[in-house]
Structures are given as C-alpha cells and as structure tokens.
Design a protein around this motif. Sequence first.
Motif, mmCIF file in Angstrom:
data_model
loop_
_atom_site.group_PDB
_atom_site.id
_atom_site.type_symbol
_atom_site.label_atom_id
_atom_site.label_comp_id
_atom_site.label_asym_id
_atom_site.label_seq_id
_atom_site.Cartn_x
_atom_site.Cartn_y
_atom_site.Cartn_z
ATOM 1 N N HIS A 57 -4.276 6.850 -4.392
ATOM 2 C CA HIS A 57 -3.493 6.044 -3.463
ATOM 3 C C HIS A 57 -4.336 5.011 -2.742
ATOM 4 O O HIS A 57 -3.849 3.920 -2.429
ATOM 5 C CB HIS A 57 -2.766 6.954 -2.469
ATOM 6 C CG HIS A 57 -1.572 7.638 -3.087
ATOM 7 N ND1 HIS A 57 -0.410 6.970 -3.368
ATOM 8 C CD2 HIS A 57 -1.391 8.919 -3.517
ATOM 9 C CE1 HIS A 57 0.460 7.800 -3.940
ATOM 10 N NE2 HIS A 57 -0.121 9.003 -4.047
ATOM 11 N N HIS A 60 -4.556 2.205 -4.949
ATOM 12 C CA HIS A 60 -3.293 1.483 -5.038
ATOM 13 C C HIS A 60 -3.113 0.476 -3.906
ATOM 14 O O HIS A 60 -2.153 -0.302 -3.918
ATOM 15 C CB HIS A 60 -2.121 2.455 -5.063
ATOM 16 C CG HIS A 60 -1.377 2.439 -6.346
ATOM 17 N ND1 HIS A 60 -0.520 1.409 -6.688
ATOM 18 C CD2 HIS A 60 -1.381 3.277 -7.398
ATOM 19 C CE1 HIS A 60 -0.021 1.629 -7.871
ATOM 20 N NE2 HIS A 60 -0.533 2.773 -8.346
ATOM 21 N N PHE A 61 -3.991 0.560 -2.927
ATOM 22 C CA PHE A 61 -3.895 -0.446 -1.850
ATOM 23 C C PHE A 61 -4.658 -1.720 -2.207
ATOM 24 O O PHE A 61 -4.739 -2.630 -1.405
ATOM 25 C CB PHE A 61 -4.403 0.129 -0.531
ATOM 26 C CG PHE A 61 -3.321 0.815 0.234
ATOM 27 C CD1 PHE A 61 -2.424 0.067 0.986
ATOM 28 C CD2 PHE A 61 -3.171 2.183 0.188
ATOM 29 C CE1 PHE A 61 -1.402 0.683 1.679
ATOM 30 C CE2 PHE A 61 -2.161 2.807 0.865
ATOM 31 C CZ PHE A 61 -1.261 2.066 1.615
ATOM 32 N N ARG A 63 -4.135 -4.449 -3.252
ATOM 33 C CA ARG A 63 -3.089 -5.452 -3.463
ATOM 34 C C ARG A 63 -3.348 -6.606 -2.524
ATOM 35 O O ARG A 63 -3.946 -6.426 -1.462
ATOM 36 C CB ARG A 63 -1.712 -4.858 -3.126
ATOM 37 C CG ARG A 63 -1.274 -3.769 -4.065
ATOM 38 C CD ARG A 63 -0.266 -2.887 -3.376
ATOM 39 N NE ARG A 63 0.079 -1.759 -4.241
ATOM 40 C CZ ARG A 63 1.141 -1.751 -5.042
ATOM 41 N NH1 ARG A 63 1.958 -2.779 -5.058
ATOM 42 N NH2 ARG A 63 1.383 -0.715 -5.809
ATOM 43 N N PHE A 65 -1.762 -8.149 -0.317
ATOM 44 C CA PHE A 65 -1.370 -8.123 1.098
ATOM 45 C C PHE A 65 -2.366 -7.325 1.936
ATOM 46 O O PHE A 65 -2.520 -7.572 3.114
ATOM 47 C CB PHE A 65 0.043 -7.518 1.229
ATOM 48 C CG PHE A 65 0.073 -6.027 1.345
ATOM 49 C CD1 PHE A 65 0.141 -5.433 2.609
ATOM 50 C CD2 PHE A 65 0.014 -5.207 0.220
ATOM 51 C CE1 PHE A 65 0.159 -4.056 2.730
ATOM 52 C CE2 PHE A 65 0.032 -3.837 0.343
ATOM 53 C CZ PHE A 65 0.102 -3.255 1.596
ATOM 54 N N ALA B 49 3.606 4.633 -5.316
ATOM 55 C CA ALA B 49 2.343 4.795 -4.599
ATOM 56 C C ALA B 49 2.539 4.379 -3.152
ATOM 57 O O ALA B 49 3.402 3.542 -2.844
ATOM 58 C CB ALA B 49 1.262 3.949 -5.242
ATOM 59 N N ILE B 50 1.759 4.991 -2.275
ATOM 60 C CA ILE B 50 1.865 4.619 -0.856
ATOM 61 C C ILE B 50 1.608 3.127 -0.705
ATOM 62 O O ILE B 50 2.275 2.438 0.062
ATOM 63 C CB ILE B 50 0.863 5.435 -0.021
ATOM 64 C CG1 ILE B 50 1.026 6.922 -0.329
ATOM 65 C CG2 ILE B 50 1.075 5.182 1.458
ATOM 66 C CD1 ILE B 50 0.005 7.794 0.372
ATOM 67 N N GLY B 51 0.660 2.653 -1.469
ATOM 68 C CA GLY B 51 0.320 1.241 -1.384
ATOM 69 C C GLY B 51 1.490 0.352 -1.772
ATOM 70 O O GLY B 51 1.697 -0.708 -1.175
ATOM 71 N N ASN B 58 5.446 -4.823 3.923
ATOM 72 C CA ASN B 58 4.763 -6.031 4.370
ATOM 73 C C ASN B 58 5.550 -7.282 3.984
ATOM 74 O O ASN B 58 5.740 -8.190 4.795
ATOM 75 C CB ASN B 58 3.376 -6.037 3.728
ATOM 76 C CG ASN B 58 2.517 -7.158 4.255
ATOM 77 O OD1 ASN B 58 2.613 -8.256 3.733
ATOM 78 N ND2 ASN B 58 1.725 -6.882 5.279
ATOM 79 N N LYS B 62 7.510 -10.031 6.396
ATOM 80 C CA LYS B 62 7.248 -11.474 6.304
ATOM 81 C C LYS B 62 8.534 -12.252 6.091
ATOM 82 O O LYS B 62 8.678 -13.365 6.577
ATOM 83 C CB LYS B 62 6.289 -11.740 5.135
ATOM 84 C CG LYS B 62 4.845 -11.512 5.512
ATOM 85 C CD LYS B 62 3.941 -12.356 4.642
ATOM 86 C CE LYS B 62 2.511 -12.227 5.129
ATOM 87 N NZ LYS B 62 1.581 -11.918 4.035
#
Lengths: 484, 124
Positions: A57, A60-61, A63, A65, B49-51, B58, B62
């Motif tokens: 996880h 997975h961040f 990204r 943003f 996924a948490i992301g 997010n 926006k």
Amino acid sequence: MGTPLNNHHPPKWADHFLAWFCRDELLEEIKGDLHEFYVQELSDQKLWKAKLYYWYHVLHFLRPFAIKSRRQHSNTLTMYRNYFKFAWRHALKHKGNTILHVLSLGLGIACSIFIFIYLKGELSYDRFHEEADRIHRVAIDLVDSEQRRIPDATTPPALAPSLVKDFPEVASAVRLFPNWGNKFLLGASPEKKFHEEDFIRTDPGFFDVFTFPALHGDPARALEERGQIILTRSAATKYFGKTDVVGESLMHYLSDTTEVYQIGAVLEDVLLHSHFHFDFLAAIPFENLEQNWGWYNYYTYIKLAPGAKMASLEPKLQPYFESQLEERDYYNIIYSQPVTDIHLRSHLKWELEPNGDIANVYILALLALFVLFMSCLNYLNLKIAEVSKKYREVGVRKVFGANKGSLIGQFMVETLLISFFALLFASLLAEGLFRQLRDVLGRDISILDPENLVAFLLIGLVVVGWEYWPDSIPPSTCLPSKLH
Amino acid sequence: MEPNLLVMKGTNLGEFEELILLIVGVLYPDAYGLSIRQEIIAQTGRKAAIGAVHSGLNRLEKKGYLLSKLADGTHERGGRRKRLFHITAAGKRALEKNHELRNSLWNQIPDLAWKNLLYGDSFE
C-alpha cells in the motif's frame, strides 16, 4: 491482540520511503490511514503478510497527487530552456562566428566521415563472394639461381586441376588467364567493333569458386564449350543496347579470320570492391594444359571443402609441388593467400590489378582521427577566445545569482547547439561528396546506408562527447571572481 | 458555492470517483480514507489500494465535490489525525446529474427490449 507491542510499528523502511516521496501536507493522514490499516491487518494476518501488505500500500501511493513536486527539478528544466534560448540568440547575434564554427567543425567531421566510409569500402574487398573465407589464391614465388625470392602471383596451368584431383580438402579450383596486354577486337556486327581488354579466359568451374550474380542465362553452364562467352551487363548494353542477349553471337575479329562466340549468360557488372574485374569471360582455348608445369601465366584460385582448414593443407603444398617438377624448378615456393586479403595485403609481381595497401588504411584512419581532433581543438580555441567578449553577459548572470554550474551549463548548451548544426552540415556535405564522386568511387555510397549510419553516429558521438567534456574548462578558469 | 475554477480538473465524474463520492455520503459523518476503502470492499467486493482511494478523494476535492477537515488523532493511528470528507453542494449536483441521466436513459428503454432477452448467444 496478543502481539507484542513493538510489532505495532510497521516496517520502518517503508515509512522512511513514504516520508521521502510523499507531500508533507498529505503525510500525516496517509501515514495515519496506513498505520491503522496495519494494526487491523496484524489482528488477522501473519506478521510477514501484514508487513508485505503495508509495503504494497505504501508503494501504491506512488501517484502524482501524493508525490512531492521537486521544485529543483522543474527549475533545472527551465534553466536549460533558458540556456537554449540564449544560445540560439547568441548564435543569431554573432552570425559570422556561428557560421565559422559550424563550417570549420562541420568540414572536419565531413572529412572524417568520408574517410571512414571510404576505408570501410577498402576493408570490404572480395567479401561479396559466398563463403569468401574458404576461397584462397595459390601463388608461387620464383627463386632464381642466386637464391633471390621473386614474389609472383602466377602459377602453371596444371596446378588448379591437380589440386582438385589430389587433395580432398580442395572442393573446386579455377584458373584465370587474363588478356596479358592483348586487345580483343569484338563486335556484334562489322560496323560496331571495339577493342576490349577486360577479357578473362577461365575454367567452367569459375562459378563454383566465385560468386557473380547472373542477369540472364545459366552462367554455370555457359563456359562448357569452347565457343561460349559470358558478358556483363554493361558490355551487353554496349554491343546490343539491351541485356537479354543470351543465344546471340559476338564476333572476335582476328587479323585474318573471325571467331564467333555464342553468348551463354549475362552477369551483373563486377562490383568495385573486387580485386579483379572483367567484362568478358570465355573458356581457355589452349590444349594440353593439364600436365603443363612450366608456364607461369595462370592465376589459381581454390575453394576449400566445408570444414577443411588451409592451415593443414598449406604444409602439403610444397612437397606436392616439388613432386610434380623436374629438378631445376625445385627452389620455387608455393603458398596461399585468403582472397579477402589480396587487395590490401598482397603485393606480388603480376597482380591482376593494382592493389591497395593496409598501411594506407592505417594512415588514413589516423588522418581522419587527427582531422576530427584538430577541428574539435580549433573549435575549442575559437570558443575560448570568445569568452573574453562574454564578460558582460556573464556578469549580469552572476548578478542574478548564477553559480559556476549554471555558467558552465550555458556554455555547454551553446557548444551542443553548434555541434549539432556542424554534424548536420557535415552529413549533408559528406552525402553530397559521395554523390559527386560516384564515378571516382565507382558506386553509390550513402550515409543513409545502415552500416554507414552507424559510423556516422559514432563520429557524432565522439564529437559531441569531446566537445561536452573539455568545454567545462573555459568558464571556470576565465570567469568567476576575476570580473572587474 | 461554485467549485473553484482554478483548481477544477474538469467536472467529469469517473466511475470510481462516483463510487467514492457515494460512499462518502453513506459513511457520513465518519468518511475518511481507510473507512471508505473498507466500505468499498464490503459493498462492492472490489479491491482497491489505499493509495487509489486517497488519489480519488484528492481529485474529488480538487473538482470541488468534496470538502475535508482534519479530525483528532486516535491511538491506532499513532496519534495522527485523519481527514474527514463531506459532500459539497456541487458534489451532490454531480451525483444527481449522473443519477438522473441514468434514470432517464433507463426509462427510455422500451419494454419490448426486455422481452426475448438474449443470453450471449448470437443475434440470429
């Protein structure tokens, strides 16, 4: 939960990694969510699985943003765009200098491109034959009564047939009998006659050894009889105005009689990069050659059987040769040469055509490198001389906070710009030269041929690499802190 | 309130975004990243996924469809605060628009279309 307290802490490195790439303002909530998730996972997963999922996880961040915007990065980009803009303006403002730079550098590059591609041609002689590495020429050096060895490419006519007969290593052999200074008066009709010199008499096995593509007819069967002849494309066009002339006849006008040749096949013209050339091939018209070890006026070429090694055949040649001779000829020395080596490394008496020299290849290659080196140095020199004129610009840049690195960057971009245009100019020039010198070079060469393109790109890389590296010197030595 | 035009990414509502937006409403007033993810898994069975959820939140914020504030931290979170989300008027309107469009299209399907339903065989 039953798990020790320290296990409540998720993988440390994952957290470090997250903190490294994640935006600061998002870090707290994201890390909170992840930790909460980890604690939940711990209650119903094995430890290693929970850790694995945690990593999953975290990754997975990755990204847009969540990833920190690297201000530095975009700034560098902007700076390079700025360098480029200034380099372009500078080039336009000092048109004379720019043109001088591009021309001088470009001329050097064009010169080396030209030489290298020419050398590539020199090194490619006789490689167009199929299995060229199996083709060898057998030569016999004469040894005179004073024990002097006289290099000689010619051999007796009996040699080729004997080699095939007595050595299983020799798959096929062929004799060439050139015109030896004679002119042949040939003509399709009595009104259209020409004196010809590129007339070679040979054996039917010519095409077993050499590879010359046919346009019309079957060349392998076109030398079997005495009255047959093979023409090249340009010879056929010269006499008949067309290439498909198989079956027509060509007259050989002698002083008192006329011989008639039947055209058995038409070949493509012999490539430039062959150590011998011909326009006409005909059978050897002489009798009783198979036992003739006394005449030295034939060239002998052999093709080895697949898998046979010349190194193992070579020692057998001399004893074999001596066994065929009467006593007086014992001194002559027989040996072989790979056909691909003949053009650059063979300098015997009676070569079929003047050959090149491997030494010239090295000299020219060095010359090309030297020219390239000189034009790079010359450019560098001009550039350093120019630096003094740029004090004002550099001063203003420094006032606006430019550091040494960015000043160097500016110079590098200017150099790259000039090098790029020089390379462009050089390629055009070399291409133009190849087109203009087509007749001298005997064939069409283009930079755009794939293998030439590789050479071209290599040279380009050398130039750009070279320019890029030492050009970091001038600004740092001439500029900062020494401004008035 | 109109969404801030400067931060708007375009008002199109993606399928996953719509799902997140609806779940935020379902979980009111306790919608935050992890709880939304769990609800998505529980309600739809699909993995996220948490992301991915954070990324969707997010984007929605926006676009002006969500507002957020930081709430107090809890022990499981190592004392870190969580970000709670609420649907905005614009968010509600976007959901309504999608809902209406869907209903309208649904209602336009003639009853005949539901007769003789095909089950993946060929048309003939």
